[in-house]
Write an enzyme that holds these catalytic residues in place. Sequence first.
Site, PDB file in Angstrom:
ATOM      1  N   LYS A 216      11.154  -2.592   6.616  1.00 44.33           N
ATOM      2  CA  LYS A 216      11.508  -2.982   5.245  1.00 44.33           C
ATOM      3  C   LYS A 216      12.545  -2.020   4.652  1.00 44.33           C
ATOM      4  O   LYS A 216      12.632  -0.852   5.048  1.00 44.33           O
ATOM      5  CB  LYS A 216      10.259  -3.004   4.377  1.00 44.33           C
ATOM      6  N   LYS A 218      14.456  -0.994   0.750  1.00 48.65           N
ATOM      7  CA  LYS A 218      14.325  -1.210  -0.697  1.00 48.65           C
ATOM      8  C   LYS A 218      15.484  -0.596  -1.474  1.00 48.65           C
ATOM      9  O   LYS A 218      15.889   0.528  -1.186  1.00 48.65           O
ATOM     10  CB  LYS A 218      13.014  -0.604  -1.183  1.00 48.65           C
ATOM     11  N   CYS A 442      -5.960  -7.446  -0.439  1.00 46.12           N
ATOM     12  CA  CYS A 442      -5.113  -6.687   0.478  1.00 46.12           C
ATOM     13  C   CYS A 442      -5.873  -6.352   1.756  1.00 46.12           C
ATOM     14  O   CYS A 442      -6.893  -5.657   1.713  1.00 46.12           O
ATOM     15  CB  CYS A 442      -4.618  -5.394  -0.172  1.00 46.12           C
TER      16      CYS A 442
END
Length: 572
Positions: A216, A218, A442
């Site tokens: 990922k 960001k 989660c």
Amino acid sequence: MLDSQSDNSDLIVEGKLADNERLKRESNFLRGTIQQDLQDRITGGFTKDNFQLIRFHGMYQQDDRDIRAERAKQKLEPLHNVMLRARMPGGVIQPDQWLVIDDFAREHTSYGSIRLTTRQTFQFHGVLKPNIKHMHQVLSSINIDGIATAGDVNRNVLASTNPVESELHAEAYEWAKKISEHLLPKTRAYYEIWLDEEKVHSTEEPILGSNYLPRKFKTTVTVPPNNEMDVHANDLNFVAIAEGGKLVGFNVLVGGGLAMTHGDTSTYPRKADDFGFISLEHTLKIAEHVVTVQRDWGNRVNRKNAKTKYTLDRVGTETFKAEVERRAGVRFEPSRPYEFTSRGDRFGWVDGIDGKQHLTLYILSGRILDYPSRPLKTGLRKIAEIHQGDFRMTANQNLVIAGVPPEQKEEIERIAREHGLIDDLMTPQLKNSMACVALPTCPLAMAEAERFLPELVSNVEGLLAKHGVPDDHLILRVVGCPNGCGRAMLAEAGLVGKGPNKYNFYLGGNRNGTRVPKLYKENVTPDVIYSELDTLIASWVVERTPNEGFGDFVIRKGIVAEVKVSKTDFHA
Ligand code: SRM
Ligand code: SF4
């Protein structure tokens, strides 16, 4: 543009590639067999590869962990569903869009909530398979999608909120949208699978590459002096530099990130490094090439060390920066001065630049739902029905009702008060506390966070009152596991879930979010944390220098050592 082959091949980590690399490569540009899985109604879930691939389309497969054991006893598979995270650069959403997401949450999600996240967007939790395609179509009808809000890509791009507060804020928002568009995957997979667009075969991913990023990624566009988005949680930050009130360029900060794994000292939260200043016209090129260098040099063997922060520490910040300059054909100038002097959101009414005003509401853990005495969701719906401006989701799970003309101020405030959206009794401590989602949705949660926050805050409020400073606060954050989604690794007091009712307790971040805290007590229960805080707050109140924050105090007193360089100091 340079091709994807770096001429520094010795900087690439050799070894057996992580399995995610195989599945990305074999996915036919993120299509996989998601479409077939959707037809399979025997299971509510997705196959192993599609389980990962749907993330690139903004979804995570989940189940309610509160009922998992009971279902297993009844020999039922977990009640699979998906969580959807929308793409919303800068967190801006219009009232008519709000009404549609409000309807969808009520009619088609198991929890009925709209959940504002720490990255300026919202999530639906508990969408069952038969409703997934419909959800994307509903969102598309209001120009919202879930593209690249998860997976190994550049995620939702953040921008300083209150964009209409000054021209700089408005420009930051425009840049966030441009960067988001520029770095988006080019594959049409999302449109084909969810929106029935005709299939096209050839796809190229000139920026992300056919295997997408190692992990990922960001990005933020931040307007100092408020570090409301926590730049150090992000791989890439464009920090706005203005001259005479006009945006002239950005200081570029690269390689922040907060996650770690308990017991693995090769992982650590780390601040971003300052690469220097660029003028505006180079913004997209620099964004692109920070991404391409990370794409080519990031660790594709071990996902735990794959983020940009580890690439910088492995190859050296100067080497990484020089490669970005080479590929972009742009030299970083020395950084221009700026300062972060605050963090978090400014609650209540703020004047805009055009006679309009903005109301920032504190939303506990971003969970918009109708609670018995606080029908927040209904209140926001009523506001959306009359509001002429827009809404802005903040990076602290709060909501700004932006652009309110003077004649509507009273009415909006009345609705907000009637529905518990404004509560004058909220303490500064509550407003400076944050939790991640954690249980029950989660799958990675080791301890409670969102559901534990009210108890945690009320105990800390009690301690502040006991020591005579009820209006003071600590930046207090709790996360259910060391991934750190509620950014506990930039808190003055941060709790990181270790097991049921057990947390690692960190101290020593600072007020402005420019220091990572350090482990103080390992694997302790909330009672131990309260008792430690009792003693620490007592001495802070008596011995602090004027305006000394709690985090600075514990460092000055040597209660924990300062983390200067994460790689060497964090676990030392
Ligand atoms: Fe996060 C994974 C929730 C912000 C670091 N995060 C998850 C998942 C999707 C669990 C999973 O992989 O199955 C969580 C879903 C929980 C649920 O039921 O909703 C989850 N993360 C969230 C949100 C909703 C927390 C919140 O309470 O608001 C935030 C959504 C942001 C968004 O809209 O995109 C959220 N996550 C963050 C942040 C904070 C930030 O970016 O400002 C971080 C730390 C910063 C960073 O990235 O270093 C963060 N989340 C992670 C990680 C660790 C990444 C790593 O570097 O190792 C994971 C696990 C992973 O990726 O393997 C993760
Ligand atoms: Fe889940 Fe851990 Fe993120 Fe909390 S910090 S939402 S428990 S992954």
